[in-house]
Scaffold this motif. Structure first.
Motif, mmCIF file in Angstrom:
data_model
loop_
_atom_site.group_PDB
_atom_site.id
_atom_site.type_symbol
_atom_site.label_atom_id
_atom_site.label_comp_id
_atom_site.label_asym_id
_atom_site.label_seq_id
_atom_site.Cartn_x
_atom_site.Cartn_y
_atom_site.Cartn_z
ATOM 1 N N CYS A 217 33.067 -53.372 107.794
ATOM 2 C CA CYS A 217 34.151 -52.892 106.950
ATOM 3 C C CYS A 217 34.559 -51.491 107.392
ATOM 4 O O CYS A 217 33.972 -50.901 108.310
ATOM 5 N N LEU A 218 35.577 -50.952 106.715
ATOM 6 C CA LEU A 218 36.088 -49.629 107.066
ATOM 7 C C LEU A 218 35.064 -48.535 106.827
ATOM 8 O O LEU A 218 35.047 -47.517 107.531
ATOM 9 N N GLY A 219 34.223 -48.709 105.815
ATOM 10 C CA GLY A 219 33.223 -47.687 105.513
ATOM 11 C C GLY A 219 32.241 -47.456 106.636
ATOM 12 O O GLY A 219 31.631 -46.386 106.724
ATOM 13 N N ASP A 220 32.082 -48.446 107.539
ATOM 14 C CA ASP A 220 31.159 -48.270 108.663
ATOM 15 C C ASP A 220 31.654 -47.226 109.658
ATOM 16 O O ASP A 220 30.862 -46.700 110.442
ATOM 17 N N TYR A 221 32.946 -46.907 109.631
ATOM 18 C CA TYR A 221 33.505 -45.946 110.581
ATOM 19 C C TYR A 221 33.484 -44.517 110.046
ATOM 20 O O TYR A 221 33.786 -43.580 110.795
ATOM 21 N N VAL A 222 33.149 -44.322 108.777
ATOM 22 C CA VAL A 222 33.173 -42.981 108.176
ATOM 23 C C VAL A 222 31.884 -42.697 107.412
ATOM 24 O O VAL A 222 31.870 -41.942 106.444
ATOM 25 N N THR A 223 30.780 -43.277 107.854
ATOM 26 C CA THR A 223 29.514 -43.083 107.141
ATOM 27 C C THR A 223 28.989 -41.668 107.268
ATOM 28 O O THR A 223 28.212 -41.209 106.441
#
Length: 371
Positions: A217-223
Motif C-alpha cells: 500500500c501507499l503507507g509502505d513508501y512513507v514509513t
C-alpha cells in the motif's frame, strides 16, 4: 712496601678531605655572616616592612582565630588555598552572613532599595514593529524552503513578497504563520510545517495507507516519516501514475472536491481502430450507471497498427471513471497511467519513486483551489 704506601696514600687522602670539608665549612660560615649582616641592615632601615618567614606566617583565619596561630598545617577554620590560607582576604568592618541564602536576600533587598524610585529603562528597537508578536518574515520564508535568510531578505527587497494582499518593502516585519497569508510571486507559501510529496504509484499497490490484508500500500513508501501523511484521492490498484501525499488537510479536501474541478490527465492504451468522433462523444458525455461523465479533453498520442495511446483529461474523480467511459464507448483499457494531477506532472519520475514537491509546485496547487 705495598702495604706502607697504601697506608700513606689513604692518610693523605683523609687529610685532604678534612681540609676540603673545613674549607666548605668556612665558606658556609661566610655565607651565614653575609645573611646575618643583610638582615641586620634591613632591621636598621625602618622603611622596609619585614616579611615573615614561612614558618612564622599565619594560616588560621576567620572567627575564633588566635593571635599567634599554628606554625604549620591548616588552622581549624582555614578555607583552602595552595598552603591552607584563604583565597580572598575578608574585608574588615563588615559582618559575614551565616548562609549564602541570607547573603542573597540582603543583596536583593539592597538592589530593590537602590532602584525603587527609578523609571523603567526602555530598550532601543532594532526595527519597526519589534514590539509586535509573531516571527520575522524572512525567518518564516527560510523555514518554508525559500533559501537562507539573506536570500529571503533579497526577495523582500525586490518587492516579491506580500502579506495579506500588501507588498512588503521593509525588513523585519513580523507575521503570524497561523493567521497571515504570505505569498511569493503571487503564490501562497506554506508557512507551517506541512509536507507535500508526489508518488509514482506502481501497478498492484493499493491506494490506502494501511491494508488489513497485508497487500502493498501507499503507507509502505512513507514509513520513515515523522509526520503522518495521507493520500489525496485514489487510484485503482491496476492504475499507475501520480498520487499526492500530504499532511495539509484543507488542501487535500479542496483538491478532491468537485467544486474546484481540479483536472487529471490520463494515458490509456486501447485497441482500435477508433472512429473519428470518439473524442466528441467523450466530451459530450457518456451515460454511465451513476450518471453522465464528460471528458474535458481527448487526443490520440500515438498509433501503432491497431494499438492506440490516447490522452484523456477530466475533472471528475469518480471510481474507475476513465476505464468505465472508454469501456462504455466500446474500447476497453489495457493499461492506464495518470500523468498529471492539476499542475503536478509525472515527468521522468520513475515508478515507485517518491519526491518532495517544490515551493513553486505547492504554491500552484494552492492557487488551483483558492488557498
Amino acid at each position: 712496601m705495598r702495604s706502607s704506601s697504601g697506608r700513606n696514600s689513604s692518610g693523605n687522602n683523609g687529610g685532604s678531605r678534612g681540609g676540603n670539608s673545613g674549607g666548605r665549612g668556612g665558606s658556609g660560615g661566610g655565607r651565614g655572616n653575609y645573611r646575618g649582616a643583610g638582615n641586620a641592615r634591613d632591621d636598621k632601615q625602618g622603611g622596609r616592612p619585614k616579611r615573615p618567614r614561612p614558618e612564622e606566617r599565619r594560616y588560621d583565619v576567620g572567627p575564633g582565630a588566635t593571635q599567634e596561630g599554628p606554625k604549620s598545617g591548616r588552622g581549624p577554620t582555614a578555607r583552602g588555598g595552595a598552603k591552607g590560607g584563604p583565597k580572598k582576604p575578608l574585608q574588615r568592618g563588615r559582618s559575614v552572613p551565616a548562609t549564602s541564602r541570607e547573603y542573597e536576600a540582603r543583596a536583593e533587598e539592597r538592589n530593590r532599595e537602590r532602584y525603587a524610585g527609578k523609571k523603567d529603562v526602555k530598550l532601543p528597537k532594532t526595527f519597526p514593529g519589534a514590539e509586535q508578536e509573531g516571527e520575522r518574515l524572512q525567518k518564516v520564508l527560510a523555514r518554508a524552503g525559500y533559501g537562507s535568510r539573506r536570500s529571503c531578505e533579497e526577495l523582500i527587497e525586490q518587492a516579491r513578497v506580500e502579506v495579506n494582499g500588501e507588498i512588503v518593502l521593509e525588513q523585519g516585519k513580523r507575521v503570524d504563520p497561523e493567521k497571515d497569508e504570505v505569498k511569493v510571486d503571487g503564490l501562497t507559501v506554506a508557512t507551517q510545517s506541512y509536507q507535500f510529496f508526489s508518488l509514482n504509484k506502481p501497478a498492484g499497490v493499493v491506494s490506502t495507507m494501511e491494508d488489513p490484508e497485508g497487500r502493498q500500500c501507499l503507507g509502505d513508501y512513507v514509513t520513515n516519516r515523522e509526520t503522518r501523511l495521507f493520500h489525496v484521492g485514489r487510484l485503482d490498484t491496476e492504475t499507475e501514475g501520480v498520487i499526492l501525499l500530504t499532511n495539509h488537510g484543507e488542501l487535500a479536501h479542496r483538491l478532491t472536491h468537485p467544486k474546484y474541478g481540479v483536472k487529471k490527465t490520463y494515458l490509456a492504451h486501447i485497441v482500435g481502430p477508433i472512429p473519428r468522433d470518439l473524442g466528441k462523444r467523450l466530451k459530450d458525455g457518456i451515460q454511465l450507471e451513476d450518471g453522465y461523465a464528460r471528458a474535458d479533453h481527448f487526443r490520440v498520442v500515438e498509433q501503432t497498427g491497431k494499438n492506440y495511446l490516447v490522452e484523456v483529461t477530466l475533472h471528475e474523480g469518480r471510481k474507475h471513471i476513465v476505464r468505465r467511459m472508454l469501456a462504455e464507448a466500446g474500447f476497453p483499457v489495457d493499461k492506464l497511467v495518470r500523468t498529471a494531477f492539476g499542475p503536478i506532472t509525472l515527468g521522468d519520475q520513475k515508478s515507485g519513486w517518491l519526491r518532495r514537491l517544490s515551493n513553486t509546485e505547492v504554491g500552484m496547487l494552492m492557487k488551483e483551489v483558492d488557498l
